[in-house]
Design an enzyme around this catalytic site. Structure first.
Site, PDB file in Angstrom:
ATOM      1  N   ASN A   9      42.023  43.707  44.706  1.00  0.00           N
ATOM      2  CA  ASN A   9      40.677  43.754  44.419  1.00  0.00           C
ATOM      3  C   ASN A   9      39.836  44.873  45.354  1.00  0.00           C
ATOM      4  O   ASN A   9      39.515  44.510  45.968  1.00  0.00           O
ATOM      5  CB  ASN A   9      40.126  41.890  43.992  1.00  0.00           C
ATOM      6  CG  ASN A   9      38.958  41.784  43.228  1.00  0.00           C
ATOM      7  OD1 ASN A   9      38.533  43.141  42.438  1.00  0.00           O
ATOM      8  ND2 ASN A   9      37.902  41.086  43.295  1.00  0.00           N
ATOM      9  N   LYS A  11      36.839  45.662  44.175  1.00  0.00           N
ATOM     10  CA  LYS A  11      35.846  45.018  43.204  1.00  0.00           C
ATOM     11  C   LYS A  11      34.763  46.555  43.178  1.00  0.00           C
ATOM     12  O   LYS A  11      35.017  47.144  42.823  1.00  0.00           O
ATOM     13  CB  LYS A  11      35.324  44.196  44.622  1.00  0.00           C
ATOM     14  CG  LYS A  11      35.186  43.434  45.440  1.00  0.00           C
ATOM     15  CD  LYS A  11      34.988  42.083  45.613  1.00  0.00           C
ATOM     16  CE  LYS A  11      36.164  40.994  45.886  1.00  0.00           C
ATOM     17  NZ  LYS A  11      35.511  39.798  47.099  1.00  0.00           N
ATOM     18  N   HIS A  95      37.088  35.732  38.144  1.00  0.00           N
ATOM     19  CA  HIS A  95      36.919  35.913  39.512  1.00  0.00           C
ATOM     20  C   HIS A  95      35.567  35.058  39.783  1.00  0.00           C
ATOM     21  O   HIS A  95      34.958  34.897  38.864  1.00  0.00           O
ATOM     22  CB  HIS A  95      36.625  37.420  40.080  1.00  0.00           C
ATOM     23  CG  HIS A  95      37.145  37.848  41.512  1.00  0.00           C
ATOM     24  ND1 HIS A  95      35.660  37.628  42.050  1.00  0.00           N
ATOM     25  CD2 HIS A  95      37.815  37.848  42.467  1.00  0.00           C
ATOM     26  CE1 HIS A  95      36.185  37.587  43.422  1.00  0.00           C
ATOM     27  NE2 HIS A  95      36.594  37.726  43.938  1.00  0.00           N
ATOM     28  N   GLU A  97      33.198  36.293  41.832  1.00  0.00           N
ATOM     29  CA  GLU A  97      32.278  37.350  41.884  1.00  0.00           C
ATOM     30  C   GLU A  97      31.344  37.267  40.079  1.00  0.00           C
ATOM     31  O   GLU A  97      29.810  36.690  39.921  1.00  0.00           O
ATOM     32  CB  GLU A  97      32.079  38.399  41.929  1.00  0.00           C
ATOM     33  CG  GLU A  97      32.188  37.809  44.103  1.00  0.00           C
ATOM     34  CD  GLU A  97      33.285  38.731  44.418  1.00  0.00           C
ATOM     35  OE1 GLU A  97      33.468  39.791  44.175  1.00  0.00           O
ATOM     36  OE2 GLU A  97      32.791  38.184  45.692  1.00  0.00           O
ATOM     37  N   GLU A 167      41.514  31.424  44.600  1.00  0.00           N
ATOM     38  CA  GLU A 167      40.307  31.332  46.037  1.00  0.00           C
ATOM     39  C   GLU A 167      39.496  30.598  45.775  1.00  0.00           C
ATOM     40  O   GLU A 167      38.422  30.779  45.050  1.00  0.00           O
ATOM     41  CB  GLU A 167      39.956  32.671  44.754  1.00  0.00           C
ATOM     42  CG  GLU A 167      40.472  33.879  44.636  1.00  0.00           C
ATOM     43  CD  GLU A 167      40.303  35.727  45.217  1.00  0.00           C
ATOM     44  OE1 GLU A 167      40.987  36.511  45.384  1.00  0.00           O
ATOM     45  OE2 GLU A 167      39.077  35.327  44.406  1.00  0.00           O
ATOM     46  N   GLY A 173      34.860  36.598  50.946  1.00  0.00           N
ATOM     47  CA  GLY A 173      34.007  38.236  51.785  1.00  0.00           C
ATOM     48  C   GLY A 173      33.214  37.403  52.830  1.00  0.00           C
ATOM     49  O   GLY A 173      32.397  38.348  53.409  1.00  0.00           O
ATOM     50  N   SER A 213      39.048  36.522  52.293  1.00  0.00           N
ATOM     51  CA  SER A 213      39.719  36.908  53.471  1.00  0.00           C
ATOM     52  C   SER A 213      40.897  36.798  53.805  1.00  0.00           C
ATOM     53  O   SER A 213      41.136  36.677  54.953  1.00  0.00           O
ATOM     54  CB  SER A 213      38.776  36.103  54.716  1.00  0.00           C
ATOM     55  OG  SER A 213      37.849  36.508  54.382  1.00  0.00           O
ATOM     56  N   GLY A 234      40.356  40.812  48.556  1.00  0.00           N
ATOM     57  CA  GLY A 234      39.512  42.065  48.694  1.00  0.00           C
ATOM     58  C   GLY A 234      39.471  43.494  49.291  1.00  0.00           C
ATOM     59  O   GLY A 234      39.745  44.088  49.699  1.00  0.00           O
TER      60      GLY A 234
HETATM   61  P1  13P Z   1      38.093  38.919  50.635  1.00  0.00           P
HETATM   62  O1  13P Z   1      39.566  39.404  51.054  1.00  0.00           O
HETATM   63  O2  13P Z   1      37.460  40.478  50.713  1.00  0.00           O
HETATM   64  O3  13P Z   1      37.359  38.027  51.283  1.00  0.00           O
HETATM   65  O4  13P Z   1      37.703  38.959  49.131  1.00  0.00           O
HETATM   66  C1  13P Z   1      39.012  37.233  48.234  1.00  0.00           C
HETATM   67  C2  13P Z   1      38.660  38.592  46.757  1.00  0.00           C
HETATM   68  O5  13P Z   1      38.072  37.356  46.217  1.00  0.00           O
HETATM   69  C3  13P Z   1      39.834  38.761  46.320  1.00  0.00           C
HETATM   70  O6  13P Z   1      39.859  38.711  44.635  1.00  0.00           O
END
Ligand code: 13P
Length: 252
Positions: A9, A11, A95, A97, A167, A173, A213, A234
C-alpha cells in the site's frame, strides 16, 4: 487452499515516473515467485503507468480506494468502472487512514466494497482496533463487529473476491508490530466470524492478511502463523529490496 497475498500500500507516495521505475526494477526480482500473489496498491494517478509497467509480470495493480456510486456529483472521487477500464484488479477499502482522516464509517466501507465487487474488482478490506480498544481488552468484539458490518449484504460468491486485511491501528506506521501470536489470534477471530456468516468452507478459503509495520525482518515469523495469509505493507513496500524480501518470506 487459500492463497497467500503480499500487497503493498503505497499510500500518498510515488509519482507516475517513480512508479514506472519501481515496477521495472521489482519485476525481475520477484519473477517466478509463485507461492503468493503480488499486488501493489498505488495512487490513482499512478495506476495506468503501473499497469503498463506490470504487463507480462506476476505483479498485479490495485487502487487505494473507490467510491460507491457509479457516477455523479462526487467531486474528487473515482468510480469502480473508471478503475477497471484502466486495468485495475484490486482495491483497498476501509483503510484506517480513510476511517481516521476522511470520515469513513463501516457503512461507507460496506457501500464501497459492494460497488467494487459489483464491478469485478478484488477488494482488500481493512479493519482493526485502535490502541485504546486493545488496552481495554475489546479487540475481539471490535474486529468481529467491523467484519459483520463491512460484509453486510455481500454474497458467498462475492466473498471469493474479498481479502481481509487485519491492521491494528496502533501498529500502522509506528514501528510497533503485533506479535505473531496477537496477529494469529485476531486473524483467527475474524476467520471465525466469516465461518459464522458464510460457513466452514468460506472461512478456510478466505485470505486474511496482517498489516502494521510488517517488514523484511519480521515477515517470515508473522507469515508462519496459520491464520496469517499474507501481508498489507506500507513503508516497506516503497523499497524494492525490502518488498522483495517479504515476497521471498512468503515463498519460503
Ligand atoms: P506500515 O507497514 O507502514 O505500518 O503501514 C501498514 C499499512 O497501513 C498498510 O495498509
Amino acid at each position: 487452499m487459500r492463497r497467500t497475498v503480499i500487497a503493498g500500500n503505497w499510500k500518498m507516495n510515488m509519482t507516475p515516473s517513480e512508479a514506472k521505475k519501481f515496477i521495472t526494477e521489482l519485476a525481475p526480482m520477484v519473477k517466478g515467485l509463485d507461492k503468493c500473489d503480488i499486488v501493489l496498491c498505488v495512487p490513482y494517478v499512478d495506476i495506468a503507468v503501473a499497469c503498463e509497467a506490470a504487463k507480462g509480470t506476476n505483479i498485479h495493480i490495485g487502487a487505494e480506494n473507490v467510491h460507491f456510486a457509479e457516477s455523479g456529483a462526487y467531486t474528487g472521487e473515482v468510480s469502480a468502472k473508471m478503475l477497471t477500464e484502466i486495468g485495475t484488479e484490486y482495491v483497498i477499502v476501509g483503510h484506517s487512514e480513510r476511517r481516521q482522516y476522511f470520515g469513513e464509517t463501516d457503512t461507507t466501507v460496506n457501500q464501497r466494497t459492494k460497488a467494487a465487487l459489483a464491478a469485478g474488482l478484488k477488494v482488500i478490506l481493512c479493519l482493526g482496533e485502535v490502541k485504546d480498544e486493545r488496552l481495554a481488552g475489546i479487540t475481539d468484539e471490535v474486529v468481529a463487529m467491523q467484519t459483520k458490518l463491512d460484509l453486510a449484504g455481500i454474497t458467498a460468491e462475492q466473498l471469493k473476491n474479498v481479502i481481509i486485511a487485519y491492521e491494528p491501528v496502533w501498529a500502522i506506521g509506528t514501528g510497533l508490530t503485533a506479535t505473531p501470536e496477537q496477529a494469529d489470534e485476531t486473524c483467527g477471530v475474524i476467520r471465525s466470524v466469516v465461518r459464522d456468516l458464510y460457513g466452514a468452507e468460506a472461512a478456510e478459503e478466505i485470505t486474511i492478511q496482517y498489516g502494521g509495520s510488517m517488514n523484511d525482518a519480521n515477515a517470515r515469523e508473522l507469515l508462519s502463523k496459520p491464520n496469517v495469509d499474507g501481508g498489507l505493507i506500507g513503508g516497506a513496500s516503497l523499497k524494492t529490496d525490502k518488498f522483495t524480501s517479504i515476497v521471498l518470506a512468503a515463498n519460503a
